[in-house]
Write a protein that holds these residues in place. Structure first.
Motif, PDB file in Angstrom:
ATOM      1  N   ASP A  98       0.761  -1.143   0.002  1.00 49.98           N
ATOM      2  CA  ASP A  98       0.365   0.153  -0.346  1.00 49.98           C
ATOM      3  C   ASP A  98       0.986   0.863  -0.013  1.00 49.98           C
ATOM      4  OD1 ASP A  98      -2.358  -2.039   0.425  1.00 49.98           O
ATOM      5  OD2 ASP A  98      -1.934  -1.929   2.195  1.00 49.98           O
ATOM      6  N   GLY A  99       1.580   1.549  -0.818  1.00 50.20           N
ATOM      7  CA  GLY A  99       2.959   2.310  -0.787  1.00 50.20           C
ATOM      8  C   GLY A  99       3.879   2.266   0.234  1.00 50.20           C
ATOM      9  N   ASP A 142       7.925  -3.038  10.286  1.00 54.01           N
ATOM     10  CA  ASP A 142       7.139  -1.742  10.469  1.00 54.01           C
ATOM     11  C   ASP A 142       7.463  -0.748   9.772  1.00 54.01           C
ATOM     12  OD1 ASP A 142       4.879  -2.636  11.861  1.00 54.01           O
ATOM     13  OD2 ASP A 142       6.483  -3.864  13.438  1.00 54.01           O
ATOM     14  N   ALA A 143       8.599  -0.678   9.810  1.00 57.25           N
ATOM     15  CA  ALA A 143       9.735   0.372   8.337  1.00 57.25           C
ATOM     16  C   ALA A 143      11.132  -0.977   8.379  1.00 57.25           C
ATOM     17  CB  ALA A 143      10.268   1.787   9.657  1.00 57.25           C
ATOM     18  N   ALA A 153      11.318   5.227  -4.467  1.00 56.78           N
ATOM     19  CA  ALA A 153      12.180   6.447  -3.953  1.00 56.78           C
ATOM     20  C   ALA A 153      13.190   8.061  -4.918  1.00 56.78           C
ATOM     21  CB  ALA A 153      13.151   5.735  -2.771  1.00 56.78           C
ATOM     22  N   LEU A 154      13.391   8.133  -4.797  1.00 59.94           N
ATOM     23  CA  LEU A 154      13.173   9.943  -5.235  1.00 59.94           C
ATOM     24  C   LEU A 154      15.465   9.501  -4.919  1.00 59.94           C
ATOM     25  CD1 LEU A 154      11.749  12.764  -4.753  1.00 59.94           C
ATOM     26  CD2 LEU A 154      11.195  11.197  -6.502  1.00 59.94           C
ATOM     27  N   VAL A 194       8.928   7.950   0.318  1.00 62.69           N
ATOM     28  CA  VAL A 194       8.354   6.461   0.374  1.00 62.69           C
ATOM     29  C   VAL A 194       7.696   6.161   2.077  1.00 62.69           C
ATOM     30  CG1 VAL A 194       8.621   3.729   0.194  1.00 62.69           C
ATOM     31  CG2 VAL A 194       9.389   5.249  -1.883  1.00 62.69           C
ATOM     32  N   PRO A 195       6.827   6.222   2.693  1.00 62.30           N
ATOM     33  CA  PRO A 195       6.137   6.245   3.833  1.00 62.30           C
ATOM     34  C   PRO A 195       7.355   5.045   4.148  1.00 62.30           C
ATOM     35  CG  PRO A 195       4.590   6.869   2.543  1.00 62.30           C
ATOM     36  CD  PRO A 195       5.643   6.897   1.559  1.00 62.30           C
TER      37      PRO A 195
END
Lengths: 251, 641
Positions: free
Chosen positions: B200-201, B222-223, B257-258, B419-420
């Motif tokens: 989901d992004g 989670d991250a 991701a940039l 990107v979260p």
């Protein structure tokens, strides 16, 4: 320059290994030993043979990844220094060079010249640290450390964790490695609170990994790329003895 | 081109931003921390310190590294030191001055708020490391010692002989070991991240390959924190360890991701010159040597006499001549270009003519050999190993080499990418060094991010994410795993004629030539034409022998080189688009009359952040810009004269 190499080849821990002969030709004396192996590997790839697996990373003697036994000596002939710091100018033109992995029971072989040295990490995990929580440290200059102690701590802390000490030792002892870490922290005021438990736990872990004991052959000191003195082993023994008495005395 | 990317920099006066931000940041309560699983990729100063600190706080951490032990991450090779604004020398240092030197050193292409925060936490790092038992150099009084580094007029660098990176890393590694023993950190050595998984992004996992068994596995978290270092090895020859690579950050880029300022690469002035075509890496001689060494070349082009026979009057101490106030401690980009310039004039020394002298004769006469040995003994020792020459007797020969990359994944003030959930720390992000990094500040940034920034900023993302960790059975993980497997299989199946290294070497030479110390539009266009051909050749003709389900070093390298072959194009695209000179990015079209970098603040005082356009289209990434806002410093022509 040209060399005849006899290199240990072993597909995996389950199969039997053997020394296989290769020729290294047209080698410049300013080529490093590992670069010479790179060139041999390029030749093998061109012939469709699988290249020799060997470990290396920084190639400047500080990361401790490379782990070759060259002509029976851990890290080869150019002490002090790691295998990646050996240059071909150290060998006689036309010489035969035998290349084997670090051999010690606690370092199981993975493939060719690559061995598993995670046993050393487990010794540190047993207690080779100062339990300093991030954010809780006092101002750095609040505790004075005599220069002499700081220097001695630094000498011991220079260990690159390569495992050559154990590979060179007839008993596969990792006492020089353990002594270096124990001494580094024992010389510093910050290492005092855990001094007793640290040495006891690290020595227990070292024994549990299957490393042998020191019988004063000093092979470890001779091959150590970081020039850790074997006198630190005496320090380790002292630290261990004092800690054991303290423990017995119920301290 | 898309307008302003939001760095989410806190409001308020510069010196208050971080304090205010911390005061109001979201927290995760101790009893909830254990419900989170954090994936940390990389175990160097940034990754190791982050994993240890997050574990200590009570999070569950999975830490991955390609090395066989986290202690071997390439931070270990850093020699010279770590900066902090302690002002122990009473020579006028302060947090502001460290901030200002770093911003100016970066040629005004870094974010003010991030750099200020870095300077602010620098002092905590020294406290923390001393407490861990890092044996920093000391005075006879027992107090900490300092030395000077390039780009500063104060003495603020803390050091442990020439092995500062090693000692700081061992401190972080030991803290990490403590957490591994405590069970809060699970360590995965010899495990390489080959893809990022988005759900989901949000970044919620990674795909890894065990370098020992070849097993490909999915991990959910989670991250995700990337601390995978820089991409200097795109040049093949660099001072980086052989294994350093762009894969983790490039894979994240391909997932959205940039990638910011990829053309900002640092060429370090003091490395041992290249000798021979089989050379596999270059070795740095710490910048700290420039404290006591004097850089010179003969005045006369083609002077072949041995250095001792060249009289004082026929030597050009060009750094002292051109930059009298900083002298031999001029910043890295400037010193490197000056070395290139004198060699281009035919005044270079050594067999290849690509070298300059770094001479310790004066220092030895002044201080005695034993003092020099104490300060730099291990460096002189390395130098002798490699060159067979004794630098106490004859000057060292040095030449610039690729060393560090200021570019990296774009992150906001919280060190989170666009990107979260995907956080990027240390050299892997772009945030603190602008277009040129000053010496002794890479170690500072890595440890700042890991010990004192990320632990405070990560909860902002985590707090609302409780209970949202996906299962690895979700199709996103399966698909990513299949992709990785297919790619690995494809490389093994090509069975062409050229080795992986031969491609890497060719790419490196091309980049060094066209996108190295000096760049111009024509050269960059040539590189941009050649790279896709080389990439096509790679995928048609590379030969990777052996199998996927075992230790296979050719296969490891093939994957990394395949990514470099795409990344190189992004780098050259960025270098071509940035039509100005700044810091290490020297476009020959833009220079001052005396050959210094000429910035164009009107048009380029911003960050270039590139977005992958999907479908394998490497060539045309989309450009986003983050305008750099300078509220405190005034942009000036950088001068070290």
């Amino acid at each position: 320059m040209r060399f005849k190499l006899k290199v240990w080849r072993q597909k995996n821990p389950k199969t039997k290994g053997k020394l296989v002969e290769y020729q290294a030709t047209n080698v410049s004396p300013n080529t490093s030993f590992l670069e010479m192996l790179d060139v041999v590997n390029e030749g093998l790839i061109a012939k469709g043979e699988e290249p020799i697996a060997f470990d290396s990373d920084c190639r400047e003697g500080i990361c401790g990844t490379c782990s070759l036994t060259i002509n029976g000596e851990a890290h080869g002939p150019d002490h002090p220094g790691a295998a990646c710091e050996v240059y071909m100018r150290r060998f006689k033109d036309g010489a035969t060079i035998i290349v084997e992995p670090f051999r010690a029971k606690p370092f199981p072989l993975i493939k060719d010249l690559v061995v598993d040295r995670s046993a050393l990490d487990r010794i540190v995990q047993a207690g080779g640290f100062v339990a300093a929580r991030a954010g809780s440290a006092p101002e750095a200059n609040a505790t004075l450390v005599p220069k002499q102690d700081a220097d001695r701590a630094m000498e011991a802390a220079a260990c690159i964790g390569c495992g050559a000490c154990a590979a060179a030792c007839p008993n596969a002892s990792a006492m020089l490695f353990t002594a270096a870490k124990v001494s580094h922290l024992a010389f510093l005021p910050q290492g005092q609170p855990e001094r007793t438990s640290r040495v006891l736990k690290m020595v227990t872990a070292m024994d549990a990994e299957g490393f042998g004991n020191c019988t004063n052959t000093y092979e470890c000191e001779a091959v150590c790329p970081a020039q850790i003195s074997a006198s630190y082993i005496a320090k380790l023994n002292r630290e261990y003895a004092v800690a054991s008495f303290r423990r017995k005395a119920g301290e | 081109m898309i307008g302003n990317l939001d760095a989410r920099t806190p409001h308020g006066p510069l010196a208050q931003k971080w304090t205010n931000h911390k005061d109001h940041a979201r927290l995760v309560a101790p009893n909830n921390r254990r419900k989170f699983e954090i994936i940390v990729v990389g175990s160097g100063l940034a990754g190791g310190s982050a994993a240890a600190t997050l574990g200590e706080l009570g999070y569950n951490v999975k830490c991955f590294c390609y090395q066989d032990s986290p202690r071997r991450a390439h931070s270990i090779a850093a020699q010279g030191g770590i900066n902090a604004a302690k002002n122990y020398q009473n020579d006028g240092d302060s947090v502001f001055r460290l901030f200002y030197d770093t911003i100016k050193g970066g040629d005004f292409r870094a974010r003010e708020a991030n750099v200020y925060r870095l300077a602010e936490v620098s002092n905590l790092i020294i406290d923390q490391c001393v407490e861990q038992g890092v044996p920093f150099a000391r005075e006879y009084s027992g107090l900490l010692a300092n030395r000077s580094f390039g780009g500063a007029q104060v003495s603020r660098t803390f050091y442990a002989r020439g092995q500062t990176g090693q000692q700081l890393l061992l401190g972080a590694y030991q803290a990490l070991c403590r957490q591994i023993a405590a069970g809060t950190v699970k360590m995965f050595p010899q495990t390489e991240m080959l893809d990022l998984v988005l759900v989901d992004g949000h970044a919620k996992g990674i795909i890894t390959r065990s370098l020992v068994t070849g097993k490909i596995e999915a991990h959910a978290g989670d991250a995700v924190v990337l601390a995978t270092g820089g991409y200097g090895n795109v040049f093949y020859l660099s001072t980086n360890a052989r294994g350093c690579n762009v894969t983790a950050t490039y894979r994240a880029y391909k997932k959205g991701a940039l990638f910011a300022n990829p053309c900002f690469t640092q060429i370090h002035p003091t490395c041992i010159p290249v000798s021979g075509e089989n050379q596999s890496k270059l070795t740095l001689m710490s910048e700290s040597l420039r404290n006591d060494g004097r850089v010179w070349v003969p005045k006369q082009a083609g002077d072949q006499r041995p250095p001792a026979q060249i009289p004082e009057t026929e030597r050009d101490y060009y750094l002292e001549r051109k930059y009298p106030s900083f002298g031999n401690l001029a910043p890295r980009d400037i010193s490197s270009r000056a070395a290139k310039e004198v060699c281009d004039e035919g005044r270079g020394v050594g067999e290849s003519g690509r070298g300059v002298y770094l001479d310790f004769a004066d220092a030895i006469a002044r201080l005695g050999e034993s003092t020099i040995r104490e300060r730099y003994g291990n460096l002189f020792h390395i130098y002798e190993k490699i060159t067979g020459e004794n630098a106490y007797r004859r000057p060292m020969r040095i030449y610039p080499a690729v060393h560090y990359t200021m570019g990296g994944l774009w992150v906001d003030y919280n060190l989170m990418s666009n990107v979260p959930g995907l956080h990027v720390i240390g050299e892997a992000n772009f945030s603190d060094h602008g277009a040129n990094r000053l010496g002794a500040s890479a170690l500072m940034q890595g440890l700042a991010d890991g010990y004192f920034v990320l632990p405070y900023t990560l909860p902002a993302y985590l707090a609302p994410q409780i209970g949202k960790r996906p299962s690895v059975d979700r199709p996103e993980f399966r698909e990513a795993e299949d992709d990785v497997r297919a790619r690995t299989g494809k490389m093994l199946a090509i069975n062409g004629t050229r080795s992986v290294d031969s491609f890497h070497r060719e790419l490196g030479l091309l980049l060094w030539d066209k996108c190295g110390m000096a760049r111009n539009a024509d050269g960059l266009r040539e590189a941009l034409a050649r790279i896709p051909q080389l990439r096509e050749e790679f995928w048609r003709d590379v030969r990777v022998l052996g199998e996927g389900e075992a230790l296979n070093q050719s296969l490891e390298r093939a994957g990394r080189v395949a990514d470099f072959l795409e990344f190189a194009e992004l780098m050259c695209t960025d270098a071509l688009s940035r039509d100005e000179s700044c810091g290490g990015h020297f476009r020959e079209e833009h220079q001052t009359p005396d050959g210094e970098a000429l910035r164009d603040d009107e048009n380029f005082a911003d960050v270039f952040a590139w977005e992958y356009q999907g479908n394998g289209s490497v060539a045309a990434p989309k450009l986003h810009r983050e305008q750099l806002v300078f509220e405190t410093v005034q942009l000036t022509q950088r001068s070290y004269k």
